[in-house]
Design a protein around this motif. Structure first.
Motif, short mmCIF file in Angstrom:
data_model
loop_
_atom_site.label_atom_id
_atom_site.label_comp_id
_atom_site.label_asym_id
_atom_site.label_seq_id
_atom_site.Cartn_x
_atom_site.Cartn_y
_atom_site.Cartn_z
N ASN A 174 0.83 -1.21 0.00
CA ASN A 174 0.00 0.00 0.00
C ASN A 174 0.85 1.25 0.00
O ASN A 174 0.53 2.25 -0.66
CB ASN A 174 -0.96 -0.01 1.19
CG ASN A 174 -2.19 -0.87 0.93
OD1 ASN A 174 -2.63 -1.00 -0.21
ND2 ASN A 174 -2.74 -1.47 1.97
N ALA A 175 1.96 1.19 0.75
CA ALA A 175 2.86 2.36 0.78
C ALA A 175 3.46 2.60 -0.60
O ALA A 175 3.57 3.75 -1.07
CB ALA A 175 3.97 2.13 1.81
N GLU A 176 3.84 1.55 -1.30
CA GLU A 176 4.42 1.71 -2.63
C GLU A 176 3.36 2.17 -3.63
O GLU A 176 3.62 3.01 -4.49
CB GLU A 176 5.04 0.38 -3.09
CG GLU A 176 6.28 -0.03 -2.30
CD GLU A 176 6.90 -1.30 -2.85
OE1 GLU A 176 6.41 -1.81 -3.89
OE2 GLU A 176 7.87 -1.80 -2.24
N TRP A 177 2.15 1.58 -3.53
CA TRP A 177 1.10 1.94 -4.49
C TRP A 177 0.70 3.41 -4.34
O TRP A 177 0.38 4.09 -5.32
CB TRP A 177 -0.12 1.04 -4.29
CG TRP A 177 0.15 -0.38 -4.73
CD1 TRP A 177 1.02 -0.80 -5.66
CD2 TRP A 177 -0.49 -1.55 -4.21
NE1 TRP A 177 0.98 -2.16 -5.79
CE2 TRP A 177 0.06 -2.67 -4.91
CE3 TRP A 177 -1.47 -1.79 -3.24
CZ2 TRP A 177 -0.35 -3.98 -4.65
CZ3 TRP A 177 -1.88 -3.09 -2.99
CH2 TRP A 177 -1.32 -4.18 -3.69
N THR A 178 0.70 3.89 -3.10
CA THR A 178 0.36 5.30 -2.87
C THR A 178 1.34 6.20 -3.59
O THR A 178 0.96 7.20 -4.21
CB THR A 178 0.34 5.60 -1.36
OG1 THR A 178 -0.64 4.77 -0.72
CG2 THR A 178 0.03 7.06 -1.11
N LYS A 179 2.64 5.83 -3.53
CA LYS A 179 3.65 6.63 -4.22
C LYS A 179 3.45 6.60 -5.73
O LYS A 179 3.79 7.56 -6.43
CB LYS A 179 5.04 6.12 -3.88
CG LYS A 179 5.43 6.28 -2.42
CD LYS A 179 6.81 5.68 -2.15
CE LYS A 179 7.17 5.79 -0.67
NZ LYS A 179 8.49 5.16 -0.40
N ARG A 180 2.92 5.51 -6.25
CA ARG A 180 2.73 5.36 -7.70
C ARG A 180 1.35 5.81 -8.17
O ARG A 180 0.99 5.67 -9.33
CB ARG A 180 2.95 3.89 -8.09
CG ARG A 180 4.41 3.48 -8.01
CD ARG A 180 4.61 2.00 -7.72
NE ARG A 180 3.83 1.13 -8.58
CZ ARG A 180 3.76 -0.19 -8.41
NH1 ARG A 180 4.41 -0.76 -7.39
NH2 ARG A 180 3.03 -0.93 -9.23
N GLY A 181 0.54 6.32 -7.21
CA GLY A 181 -0.77 6.82 -7.57
C GLY A 181 -1.82 5.75 -7.75
O GLY A 181 -2.84 5.99 -8.40
#
Length: 653
Positions: A530-537
């Motif tokens: 989730n942390a990575e997906w948030t950075k990728r939008g």
């Protein structure tokens, strides 16, 4: 098929290499070929010894007579001046004997009606005692042969010098006196005598072509056969001729001690007063390596006179071994390669192929033996058999390597769709797996996890990005299952079903513990994602998971055409319904009371009360999993830095 060019290329390469080896004959290859030839000679038919051939041996008993013994008293000699007494006295002198001895031997044998007496001895220099021997040689010139020698001619191609008997024994004439013949045998490159050369010229001995008008020298064998009236039995030409032996040394032609013919008792009883020698060809020569006249043969070390007797015997019986042409030998090697290709490509089972190869080897060896025994043809099998066996064995190795590569490829492909432990059983024991329609009852722990609100997420996300995100999520979840020894049973849309204890169990407590650890790892992996997906939008995902324990039926469910290895039973249904309850209870990870009793000592659990599950008669107490009391000990690879935080009791809602 990809293996076809490999096998064909191997066969062609082997054929070319073996033809080259046959052509140039390096020592190691030549030695292997000759070992096979010698084995064939020992196993195959032998030439029966002609009873008219006699080996009269100058042996240790003959040269060991006591010099000052009373011969009359010792051997019963009555006349002190008889030829017998004279011969024995001369024999009792130190070796070499005075040459008068050989004159007395020749006299005694010819008087006994021997057809030819052949002395496998050379007399390179003159001595004071030559006169008596020369008189006998002159008197019986049509029935005697003595030796000459090509000095240093251990094999063709060496510098040679022909040494003939001195003028004091036979006249030095050109062509050479017909009582003289060369004693040499030229061994093969491995120093083994397998053939005889009946005629040579000086040029042939030195390895060059004979010159016009060069004198032709006859061998001891050829000269003896000529004088005995068997000139037609001698093979024509200047080439050497392989011949068939009678057997091991001293078995075909037993040596008779030469001194015995001068002892009256032996002469009368053993030799029937000389009748034994009537009409026979007698070869006189050394027996025992003390004379340095023994040579290696296919049957072992053999005295030179016995080799001459074998050559004479082979000529009398016409037992010469014919060689196949180089072209035919190459054709046999090519045929062996074609058979190897056909066998490799037509027989899939390695064991059947090896059995067929063994039968072919035995059959070919049997045919070669038949040809050797009944047609006197030597078939060189080393190259064809190497071509056949090496090509087939290379095919086996290639198949095994290709099968391993293919199996690994299939394993990697299947592991993308089926749990690793199921793939292991499917590939390592496919028959048992395929035949296991039906199942067995086992206690297992079952985990279901599902993405919350996924329909709304999919509606707002690009399809390509959605599939990529879903694959990333499922990859991480499956890795958690595998890390803790679980079996990925199936994907149900975006839901994951995993089982512990179906294919291999570590005990119900450990199975349940590993299932809970996998669930906690899935929670932590989702936080990281989730942390990575948030950075990728990309949108964040939430999951609900449930674990239950109970007895299920484990096995292949379906038809012979389409099966699925899975588990069925109430425990599975209850787990799915518990997972559905996470939506209503606002809990992301719950376990049933059976799991709680198995893992309560290791994990922090909070009771959520009792619930009624459709299909169950009694209510079921459920628990929320909050975290681990102590750090879990995973079965798989070491946890990464992020994964070690699994012990934290923090809940992600």
């Amino acid at each position: 098929m990809k293996r076809v060019p490999i096998i064909v290329a191997a066969a062609i390469f082997g054929f070319v290499a073996l033809v080259a080896l046959e052509q140039y004959q390096p020592f190691a290859y030549m030695r292997v070929s000759n070992l096979y030839r010698d084995a064939l000679a020992r196993v195959g038919r032998k030439t029966p010894p002609n009873p008219d051939l006699v080996f009269l041996a100058i042996d240790s008993n003959s040269v060991g007579l006591e010099e000052n013994a009373d011969l009359g008293d010792l051997y019963g000699l009555k006349a002190g001046d008889s030829d017998e007494t004279r011969a024995l006295k001369l024999m009792s002198k130190r070796w070499p004997w005075p040459r008068e001895v050989y004159g007395l031997v020749l006299e005694r044998l010819v008087r006994a009606s021997a057809k030819v007496v052949i002395f496998d001895l050379t007399f390179p220099t003159s001595t004071d005692e030559d006169t008596a021997f020369r008189i006998a040689l002159d008197r019986y010139k049509d029935r005697v042969v003595i030796g000459s020698n090509f000095v240093s001619a251990t094999s063709p191609g060496f510098s040679t010098l022909h040494t003939s008997p001195p003028e004091t024994l036979v006249p030095q004439t050109a062509p050479m006196d017909d009582r003289v013949a060369f004693v040499n045998f030229w061994p093969d490159a491995d120093d083994v005598v397998r053939s005889a050369q009946f005629r040579v010229t000086s040029e042939v001995v030195q390895g060059s072509a004979p010159l016009q008008g060069s004198e032709i020298f006859l061998s001891l064998t050829a000269r003896g056969l000529t004088k005995a009236g068997y000139a037609s039995s001698i093979p024509p030409g200047l080439d050497s001729h392989s011949f068939r032996f009678t057997g091991p040394p001293r078995e075909g032609f037993s040596p008779h001690s030469i001194f015995e013919i001068f002892i009256p008792d032996y002469w009368n009883h053993n030799y029937a007063s000389g009748e034994f020698f009537r009409g026979k060809i007698v070869v006189v020569g050394g027996d025992g390596n003390w004379q340095h006249d023994e040579h290696a043969t296919p049957f072992g070390s053999m005295p030179g006179p016995e080799i001459h007797l074998n050559a004479i015997n082979a000529a009398l019986h016409g037992e010469f071994i014919r060689e196949v042409s180089p072209g035919l030998a190459a054709a046999l090697t090519a045929l062996a390669g074609a058979i190897a290709i056909a066998l490799t490509l037509s027989v899939r089972s390695p064991w059947h192929r090896l059995v067929a190869l063994g039968m072919m080897d035995g059959g070919v060896a049997w045919v070669a033996l038949l040809l050797f025994d009944h047609a006197s043809i030597y078939v060189p099998l080393v190259a064809p058999m190497m071509e056949l066996n090496l090509t087939v064995l290379l095919g086996l190795i290639s198949d095994l390597a290709w099968e391993r590569v293919e199996k690994n490829r299939v394993r990697r492909t299947l592991e993308r769709y089926v749990s690793k432990n199921v793939v292991r059983e499917l590939l390592d024991d496919p028959k048992a797996y395929v035949q296991s329609l039906g199942g067995v009852v086992r206690p297992v722990s079952v985990l279901f996890s599902d993405i919350r609100g996924y329909s709304m997420v999919s509606a707002r996300t690009d399809p390509h990005a959605l599939v990529s995100q879903l694959n990333e999520y499922l990859t991480a979840m499956v890795e958690c299952v595998f890390r803790f020894g679980g079996t990925l049973d199936k994907f149900i849309g975006d839901a994951v079903m995993a089982v512990w204890g179906n294919t291999r169990s570590e005990g119900v407590r450990n199975d349940a513990t590993n299932a809970v650890r996998a669930a906690l790892a899935m929670r932590m992996e989702l936080e990281r994602l989730n942390a990575e997906w948030t950075k990728r939008g990309l949108p964040q995902l939430r999951i609900g998971a449930a674990i239950n324990h109970g007895e299920v039926v484990v096995g292949n469910i379906g038809s012979p055409q389409r099966m699925e290895f899975t588990v069925i039973g109430d425990a599975v249904n209850v787990t799915w319904k518990l997972q559905e309850l996470t939506k209503d209870l606002d809990a992301d990870l719950i376990v049933g009371e059976n799991v709680n009793s198995l893992v309560v000592e290791e994990f922090e659990l909070r009771s959520l009360g009792r619930v009624t599950i459709g299909g169950l008669r009694q209510s079921l107490e459920i628990f929320e999993l909050r975290g681990a009391i102590e750090l879990p000990k995973p079965r798989g690879p070491k946890l990464t830095t992020n994964e070690t935080s699994i012990r934290a009791p923090h809940l992600s809602r």
